[in-house]
Design a protein around this motif. Structure first.
Motif, mmCIF file in Angstrom:
data_model
loop_
_atom_site.group_PDB
_atom_site.id
_atom_site.type_symbol
_atom_site.label_atom_id
_atom_site.label_comp_id
_atom_site.label_asym_id
_atom_site.label_seq_id
_atom_site.Cartn_x
_atom_site.Cartn_y
_atom_site.Cartn_z
ATOM 1 N N ALA A 110 37.114 57.314 36.887
ATOM 2 C CA ALA A 110 36.827 58.632 37.456
ATOM 3 C C ALA A 110 35.326 58.863 37.633
ATOM 4 N N SER A 111 34.532 58.466 36.650
ATOM 5 C CA SER A 111 33.113 58.865 36.718
ATOM 6 C C SER A 111 32.142 57.692 36.737
ATOM 7 N N GLY A 112 32.649 56.455 36.805
ATOM 8 C CA GLY A 112 31.751 55.312 36.809
ATOM 9 C C GLY A 112 31.175 55.067 35.426
ATOM 10 N N LEU A 113 30.202 54.170 35.341
ATOM 11 C CA LEU A 113 29.566 53.900 34.049
ATOM 12 C C LEU A 113 28.444 54.906 33.825
ATOM 13 N N GLN A 114 28.532 55.584 32.692
ATOM 14 C CA GLN A 114 27.535 56.582 32.316
ATOM 15 C C GLN A 114 26.776 56.082 31.108
ATOM 16 N N THR A 167 20.405 49.904 33.864
ATOM 17 C CA THR A 167 20.303 50.771 35.037
ATOM 18 C C THR A 167 20.767 52.169 34.636
ATOM 19 N N ASP A 168 20.559 53.150 35.522
ATOM 20 C CA ASP A 168 20.845 54.528 35.117
ATOM 21 C C ASP A 168 22.332 54.849 35.077
ATOM 22 N N ALA A 169 23.071 54.386 36.086
ATOM 23 C CA ALA A 169 24.500 54.695 36.179
ATOM 24 C C ALA A 169 25.108 53.754 37.204
ATOM 25 N N VAL A 170 26.406 53.532 37.101
ATOM 26 C CA VAL A 170 27.100 52.726 38.111
ATOM 27 C C VAL A 170 28.272 53.543 38.644
ATOM 28 N N PRO A 171 28.218 53.977 39.921
ATOM 29 C CA PRO A 171 29.333 54.747 40.481
ATOM 30 C C PRO A 171 30.597 53.876 40.539
ATOM 31 N N PRO A 172 31.769 54.520 40.486
ATOM 32 C CA PRO A 172 33.016 53.758 40.418
ATOM 33 C C PRO A 172 33.201 52.781 41.574
ATOM 34 N N GLU A 173 32.669 53.117 42.762
ATOM 35 C CA GLU A 173 32.916 52.234 43.917
ATOM 36 C C GLU A 173 32.164 50.904 43.820
#
Ligand code: HQG
Length: 178
Positions: A110-114, A167-173
């Motif tokens: 749902a929210s990718g890697l946070q 890295t800062d975040a990875v979006p789910p796509e």
């Protein structure tokens, strides 16, 4: 105190809770070796200077680093306290890996890697390392990250002194499940 427990204590103090030993880290995360040793020895009088240096040198993941003059020590990554490690942006390989546990999958979909409480999302360069990272949380699951493409779209990547990609975040796509 054995080397394993000393390593755990160093991780805790140098990444998360310096105040636990009444220490302060400088802006780059460093603390003077004599100050650190004195603070540890107040609680654990058996710890020696040689043992401290041995744990720093022998940590299989090179969790800690010494300054060039050997006078200061810091954690190479993994901080939750705000420090500027002075990492240089780097170009990641096409694919990196993230080891997690199956129980986190729905939320990650749902929210990718946070990054959660840490300063960055941690990514591994190879699958076995990612399996080991994920196993710390439960049944491991390794996600493939399309890092090259994410970088091309403008996301900054850093390679820590001990080979962890940040890295800062990875979006789910940008994530692939096995
Ligand atoms: C998960 C170790 C739900 C994430 C390792 C991980 C590493 C989400 C957990 C370093 C999520 C955080 C870091 C989302 C991410 N929803 N869960 N949207 N996004 N997660 O320990 O990467 O031994 O903070 O998958 O080797 O496991 O300490 O991060 O499972 O390099 O030197 O939330 O720690 O190094 O867990 O590990 P962590 P990590 P050391």
């Amino acid at each position: 105190m054995n080397n394993h427990d000393l390593s755990k204590l160093l991780s805790y103090v140098l990444r998360h809770k310096p105040e636990e030993l009444d220490l302060t880290l400088d802006e780059q995360g460093w603390v003077a070796v004599p100050l650190l040793l004195a603070a540890i020895r107040r609680r654990h009088p058996d710890v020696t200077h040689d043992q401290l240096l041995e744990v720093v040198a022998s940590s299989e993941k090179q969790r800690f680093g010494l300054s060039d003059d050997g006078g200061r020590i810091r954690a190479n990554q993994g901080h939750s306290v705000a420090v500027d490690l002075g990492l240089t942006p780097a170009t990641p390989p096409e694919h990196l890996y993230h080891g997690t546990a199956t129980r986190f999958l729905d939320s990650i979909r749902a929210s990718g890697l946070q990054r959660g409480t840490r300063q960055h999302v941690h990514l591994s360069a190879d699958v076995p390392t990612a399996v080991a990272v994920g196993s710390r949380h439960g049944k491991p699951l390794v996600l493939t990250v399309r890092a090259g493409e994410l970088h091309q779209r403008g996301a900054a990547f850093y390679l820590s002194a001990n080979g962890v990609w940040l890295t800062d975040a990875v979006p789910p796509e940008f994530l692939h499940e096995p």
